[in-house]
Scaffold this active site. Sequence first.
Site, PDB file in Angstrom:
ATOM      1  N   GLU A   1      -3.535  -0.045  -3.691  1.00  0.00           N
ATOM      2  CA  GLU A   1      -3.082  -1.262  -3.471  1.00  0.00           C
ATOM      3  C   GLU A   1      -2.318  -2.020  -4.622  1.00  0.00           C
ATOM      4  OE1 GLU A   1      -4.727  -3.468  -0.688  1.00  0.00           O
ATOM      5  OE2 GLU A   1      -6.046  -1.967  -0.142  1.00  0.00           O
TER       6      GLU A   1
ATOM      7  N   ASN B   1       0.845  -1.301   0.049  1.00  0.00           N
ATOM      8  CA  ASN B   1       0.206   0.187  -0.043  1.00  0.00           C
ATOM      9  C   ASN B   1       1.104   1.386  -0.079  1.00  0.00           C
ATOM     10  OD1 ASN B   1      -1.700  -2.132   0.803  1.00  0.00           O
ATOM     11  ND2 ASN B   1      -3.068  -0.976   1.623  1.00  0.00           N
TER      12      ASN B   1
END
Length: 362
Positions: A289, A239
């Site tokens: 992500e 992330n």
Amino acid sequence: MTDGMFSEVLKTFLVKYGKEWDGREKHKIVGKTPLEEAAIIVEDYGLPCAKHEFVNEVYSMFSDHLCKVKALPGANRLIKHLSCHGVPMALASNSHRATIESKISYQHGWKESFSVIVGSDEVRTGKPSPDIFLEAAKRLNMEPSSSLVIEDSVIGVVAGKAAGMEVVAVPSLPKQTHRYIAADEVINSLLDLRPEKWGLPPFQDWIEGTLPSEPWYIGGPVVKGLGRGSKVLGIPTANLSTEGYSDVLSEHPSGVYFGWAGLSTRGVYKMVMSIGWNPYFDNAEKTIEPWLLHEFDEDFYDEELHLVIVGYIRPEANFPSLETLIAKIHEDRKVAERALDLPLYSKYRDDPYLKITSSKGQ
Ligand code: ADP
Ligand code: RBF
Ligand code: MG
């Protein structure tokens, strides 16, 4: 007037009255006529001015900002496509005609593409009444039943259906799909419109399941996510913080993208990622992500990760089960892996941004 610029102007305006715009009213004003908008805000904030004063002031401030309004993602592509194929197009808005005209005057090629413009000051009643759309069809010389409306507001969807037209909704605010049940289809962004579903010529720019875009760049240290990627899905995602990227992110809808990932100390890898709220988990925060398509022996939290994003695959979706979500993500991986070997995409593997070792910046 449903864009971010309007919020900016309102914010500045309300400061004059010692009030603070918190964006909460946004869903109430989407799609309204200027006077209706004014009534809501004047009342909600208890402003000591009349509706028409509000309209005059805010709109004169607003007109100075119109030149900075950016087209929605996919808008230019759609307009170019339809006008190349000779599909007659109208712009039918609850704004006043003069505002519509000055707003589109800053968008290259739009004026020529819309043969008809109808503002709410040109008909008896604005949306949700069907008048605006019926007037547009009449001026285009088209049957309402063979017209397709593309709308961002609930009010506009209701107006389109009342006019007997087919309606595709593209909500301007996230997580609002449920409010648009009257629409024939709800899509996440204009990138997801399939014109052939509505009897219009299909887009021809998709390549092997991917939609190429101009490359865009984001990077920063790898941060902790919600701890679900590896544990729940068996798919680790490195992330990135969304902080500092609100501009880039507002230019690109939530969805599944792919490209190249550079890790400062390790190398450059193929990458597929999701940006958004992960409907299956219904996250409160938007996340970025990226899944690097490589087996690593260890974690690399805090390391500098730079991404060059080269194309789009699909909108984020909800799934009936974890298994179907996982299967879909693996399908995305295959699409990305294959596409990134095409010269069109593989050339960005050498982008210097992927090798920069300092933090942020392009
Ligand atoms: P989090 O919720 O903290 O992001 P994840 O379960 O998604 O946790 O795991 C992500 C971490 O796993 C990354 O931050 C990275 O350090 C590591 N990792 C290992 N292999 C990969 C890979 N192929 N792609 C992305 N991250 C990976
Ligand atoms: N989550 C969803 O809820 N819907 C999706 O369509 C979705 N697509 C994804 C596609 C890719 C390529 C990746 C890497 C992740 C996707 N996820 C999706 C996000 C997944 O839910 C997320 O990585 C986990 O929640 C871990 O934080
Ligand atoms: Mg993760």
